[in-house]
Design an enzyme around this catalytic site. Structure first.
Site, PDB file in Angstrom:
ATOM      1  N   GLU A 134       0.851  -1.199   0.000  1.00  0.00           N
ATOM      2  CA  GLU A 134       0.000   0.000   0.000  1.00  0.00           C
ATOM      3  C   GLU A 134       0.880   1.241   0.000  1.00  0.00           C
ATOM      4  OE1 GLU A 134      -2.235  -0.094   3.796  1.00  0.00           O
ATOM      5  OE2 GLU A 134      -0.869   1.546   4.232  1.00  0.00           O
ATOM      6  N   CYS A 148      -3.320  -4.643   4.026  1.00  0.00           N
ATOM      7  CA  CYS A 148      -2.246  -5.514   4.526  1.00  0.00           C
ATOM      8  C   CYS A 148      -2.252  -6.912   3.918  1.00  0.00           C
ATOM      9  CB  CYS A 148      -2.325  -5.622   6.042  1.00  0.00           C
ATOM     10  SG  CYS A 148      -2.048  -4.071   6.887  1.00  0.00           S
ATOM     11  N   HIS A 169      -2.484 -12.405  10.762  1.00  0.00           N
ATOM     12  CA  HIS A 169      -2.000 -11.051  10.491  1.00  0.00           C
ATOM     13  C   HIS A 169      -1.801 -10.298  11.811  1.00  0.00           C
ATOM     14  CE1 HIS A 169      -1.352  -7.121   8.998  1.00  0.00           C
ATOM     15  NE2 HIS A 169      -2.505  -6.661   9.415  1.00  0.00           N
TER      16      HIS A 169
END
Lengths: 134, 345
Positions: free
Chosen positions: B80, B112, B234
């Protein structure tokens, strides 16, 4: 924008330290040469990708930089002798108190410069001390 | 024919800032680090961006399995923080590792989880026998606005995975994705820092998507958490992955090897893939790893991975994740602000 094609032509040598080697006299060249000054018309030139391992021959530390490099001061510029023989100028990323003549260095991929906020970003090779690096 | 990970490599910049130093500047509580379970985060050098760290990670992946870069038929780069709005990151990475130019490339963006989406794309091409090797990268030099909660975690790091069919270090047995339109975190075009929905990023964002993808894959694979030796979720901070693992029935021991966020922060597209790499650094052949990424916006990709014999041959040939925890250099907030371009010259 006139610098764009010039940068583009230099991509192999900046990204991967691609120079040349004369297999007749076993001399290495960086930046690359098309003619071997030793062998001239009898030269056998070939591309050679340098490992990038080298030694600091001499250096200077920049405290007053041009606008593009102000954010990086103080930074070290060194003449580095590659293992294969040629010498080149490159930035050595470490504290000014850490750099010294004879220091072993290895290559890393970094931003070399930017054409302001709107132009292209120049990528290429800089160096870090071998000792203490991963 | 099975397909999966042929090699992997990571890169994490050497600079760090402690969470307590950020808290000091903004007058926040001293226990911020404990609350987030993030004690320090990585900071890129002045001349590092998502491209340069992707190149370093990819060079490590190529070196780890002595891969001929000419075999790579696709490069998908998830980030990103691509330095160019228009001009692919993947082309620069490809040139820097000396690819043959007969390849396809594109940049991905999904907060992400763009890196795991890149793994899926490579897996598709490899499984269909359309390419020999695919290169999937998750790389970010993420930004958090000064004083924002994100500033404690927004870090820099990259992971690169070579996906193929032969000489596997780990087989990807299956994957499952869960995706909805959930505006929990975003950055508008031209804006320097992202915005987020505060607590809304938790339950409707991270937890809903990670649990849905995980349960979906467990059902698809007909497995239970106990079938896996390790799990990686994550890591936007140090709390969420621990809590979601507990909710789903995974133990602290399963997630421990891959839980790297307390020492490097959230490396965004690199986060779950660096966690996977840290797990591959210690996993033995035959062991199974569960991986679930999360990307705001929002979605989660879950993978079931089985470690193969090939891991033993390649593991020590390139730096491991925890090697990057050594010899770090700490910055105070002023120098950190200079590094991150928060000071306008």
């Amino acid at each position: 924008m006139s610098t764009v094609p010039r940068f583009w032509r230099h991509i192999p040598q900046r990204y991967n330290l691609v120079g040349t080697h004369c297999s007749k006299c076993d001399e290495y060249y960086y930046p690359p040469r098309t003619i071997c000054p030793n062998c001239r018309r009898n030269a056998k030139m070939e591309d050679h990708k340098f490992k990038g391992l080298g030694t600091v021959v001499t250096y200077t530390t920049i405290y007053n930089a041009t606008d593009d490099f102000k954010r990086q001061t103080p930074y070290n510029l060194a003449i580095i002798e590659l293992l294969e023989g040629p010498r080149l100028t490159g930035q050595v990323i470490c504290s000014p108190s850490e750099i010294e003549i004879g220091m072993k260095v290895k290559p890393v991929f970094r931003i070399l410069g930017k054409e302001g906020d709107r132009g292209i970003i120049y990528y290429g090779t800089k160096f870090v001390p071998v000792e203490g690096s991963i | 024919m099975p397909a999966g990970i042929v090699s992997y490599g990571v890169y994490i910049p050497k600079y760090r800032i402690r969470a307590e130093e950020i808290a000091r500047v903004w007058g926040e509580r001293e226990d911020m680090a404990q609350n987030l379970n993030v004690f320090e985060k990585s900071v890129p050098d002045f001349d590092e961006d998502a491209v340069t760290i992707a190149v370093e990670a990819t060079r490590n992946a190529v070196k780890r399995a002595s891969i001929d870069s000419a075999r790579i038929g696709a490069i998908y780069t998830g980030s990103e923080s691509h330095p160019y709005a228009v001009k692919p990151t993947g082309t620069i990475v490809g040139e820097a590792i000396g690819v043959d130019h007969e390849l396809t490339a594109a940049d991905f963006e999904f907060a992400c989880k763009a890196g795991t989406a890149a793994v899926q794309a490579c897996l598709g091409l490899v499984t269909a026998n359309l390419i020999d090797l695919g290169l999937a990268i998750g790389t970010d030099t993420s930004q958090g606005a000064p004083g924002d909660a994100l500033e404690y975690t927004a870090a820099a790091g990259a992971a690169a995975y070579l996906i193929g069919r032969e000489n596997l270090a780990a087989e990807i047995e299956g994957f499952y994705s869960f995706t909805t339109d959930t505006p929990d975190f975003w950055r508008r075009e031209g804006m320097p820092y992202p915005e987020h929905g505060g607590r809304f990023t938790g339950e409707p964002g991270y937890f809903k998507h990670v649990t849905s993808a995980t349960r979906g894959l467990l059902k698809k694979m007909k497995t239970i958490p106990e079938d896996y030796d390790y799990a990686v979720f994550h890591q936007p901070n140090g709390k969420f992955p621990v809590r979601v693992a507990g909710q789903l029935g995974f133990s602290r021991d399963q997630i421990e090897p891959g839980l790297v966020v307390p020492w490097i922060g959230n490396t965004y597209s690199g986060s779950s893939l660096i966690g996977l790499a840290a797990t591959l650094d210690v996993a033995r052949p035959g062991e199974r790893i569960f991986l679930a990424s999360f990307g705001s916006g929002a979605g989660s990709d879950a993978f079931s991975i089985r470690v193969c014999d090939g891991i033993e041959d390649i593991r020590d040939r390139a730096p491991k994740v925890r090697d990057y925890f050594e010899n770090v250099q700490y910055l105070d907030y002023a120098v950190y602000a200079k590094h991150k371009g928060k000071l306008r010259l």
